[in-house]
Scaffold this active site. Structure first.
Site, short mmCIF file in Angstrom:
data_model
loop_
_atom_site.label_atom_id
_atom_site.label_comp_id
_atom_site.label_asym_id
_atom_site.label_seq_id
_atom_site.Cartn_x
_atom_site.Cartn_y
_atom_site.Cartn_z
N TYR A 184 0.85 -1.20 0.00
CA TYR A 184 0.00 0.00 0.00
C TYR A 184 0.88 1.24 0.00
O TYR A 184 2.02 1.22 0.47
CB TYR A 184 -0.95 0.01 1.20
N CYS A 185 0.35 2.32 -0.56
CA CYS A 185 1.04 3.61 -0.54
C CYS A 185 -0.03 4.69 -0.58
O CYS A 185 -1.21 4.40 -0.45
CB CYS A 185 2.03 3.73 -1.70
N THR A 186 0.37 5.95 -0.75
CA THR A 186 -0.56 7.07 -0.60
C THR A 186 -1.76 6.96 -1.55
O THR A 186 -2.91 6.95 -1.10
CB THR A 186 0.16 8.41 -0.86
N ILE A 213 -4.02 4.50 0.28
CA ILE A 213 -4.55 4.85 1.60
C ILE A 213 -5.66 5.89 1.47
O ILE A 213 -6.62 5.88 2.23
CB ILE A 213 -3.41 5.41 2.49
#
Ligand SMILES: [Zn+2]
Ligand SMILES: [Zn+2]
Length: 304
Positions: A184-186, A213
């Site tokens: 996961y990332c921004t 996210i």
């Protein structure tokens, strides 16, 4: 008062002439008064821009005129042009700098051979079905994870995205190779590349959180598997998904709970951001990143 917004977007698609796309995008943003950062490569586009809401809408319509960007998704968030110092539109080898431009393959459908995309609901379903077997793998810089991360996430020791290949080849994470791994990332863009690099290095069951996210937080707020604040790369520094969030970070000077990042006061030679609570940040002597030379400069400034 005019309403303004920030747009976050990316698309992996073959771009035959990145320079022409860059020039077109720069003109478009200038004419609409948008500011922010856009990167273009032969693999696609990655951007975040802010400005007047009508200008943002116009920007989306115009950008989608380019065939490869036709179904690009745009995420809206609070903010505006003033959250960015200027407009920067550049051609790069990569739209996210992993240092592996030759390894990435893209076609009209996006990245070839990446992790399986999961919606926020599907991530929760996977955890319901597989329990503690599921590993969340943070696809951001370790600093970003200090103030927010998925529950029990593995946070690799990376200062920049360039460090990821060394990390995943180090052997430290080999125990995850036969486990379900959710990267996961921004906003999702970094995981498009990271999940591919991991699969290419023997991680067998790799997923990526679709929309990142940002979308997960919009869907579940602080009631899901996400905890804390989301670090963002503009003047806001961090955002929360509702008032009921937990402060995961700790001030490097006094250990108080905080999600407050500051730029080190030693701005001539130090570009570091550090977690410093508002009380410590208010005093010049403690408005530094913790490095001994920065502490000395801060002490001198406080005496002056
Ligand atoms: Zn403090
Ligand atoms: Zn410093």
């Amino acid at each position: 008062m005019a309403i303004s917004k920030i747009l976050l977007y990316y698309r992996f698609t073959p771009v035959a002439d990145p320079k022409a796309v860059m020039l077109w995008q720069r003109d478009l943003c200038e004419s609409l008064g948008l500011r922010g950062r856009i990167l273009v490569s032969e693999h696609g586009i990655n951007g975040t821009v802010g400005g007047d809401i009508d200008a943002c809408k116009r920007y989306i319509r115009k950008t989608r005129d380019y065939p490869g960007f036709h179904d690009m998704e745009f995420k809206w968030s609070e903010g505006g042009a003033e959250d960015f110092p200027k407009l920067s539109v550049k051609v790069r080898d990569e739209i996210v700098a992993f240092g592996a431009p030759g390894e990435l393959k893209v076609d009209e459908d996006g990245v070839v051979g990446g992790g399986v995309h999961l919606s926020p609901e599907e991530v929760n379903e996977l955890v319901d079905a597989r329990g503690d077997d599921v590993v969340f793998f943070d696809g951001r810089n370790a600093m970003e994870a200090q103030i927010g991360r998925f529950r029990d996430a593995v946070v690799p020791d990376v200062a920049t995205t360039h460090d990821f290949i060394g990390e995943i080849e180090s052997g430290k994470y080999d125990w995850m190779k036969d486990r379900p791994v959710v990267t996961y990332c921004t906003g999702g863009v970094r995981c498009e590349v990271l999940s591919t690099l991991m699969k290419n290095r023997g991680f067998g069951e790799v997923y990526q959180l679709d929309g990142g996210i940002v979308r997960y937080g919009e869907k579940f707020g602080n009631k899901g598997l996400w905890e804390g604040s989301l670090y963002v790369f503009d003047k806001r520094m961090h955002v929360e998904f509702g008032e009921d969030y937990t402060e995961l970070g700790h001030c490097i000077h006094c250990d108080a709970a905080t999600n407050n990042f500051i730029n080190c006061v030693n701005e001539d030679t130090c570009r570091k951001q550090a977690l410093v609570c508002e009380t410590c940040a208010a005093g010049v002597a403690t408005a530094h990143c913790g490095r001994p030379d920065c502490a000395e400069v801060a002490a001198e400034l406080a005496r002056a």
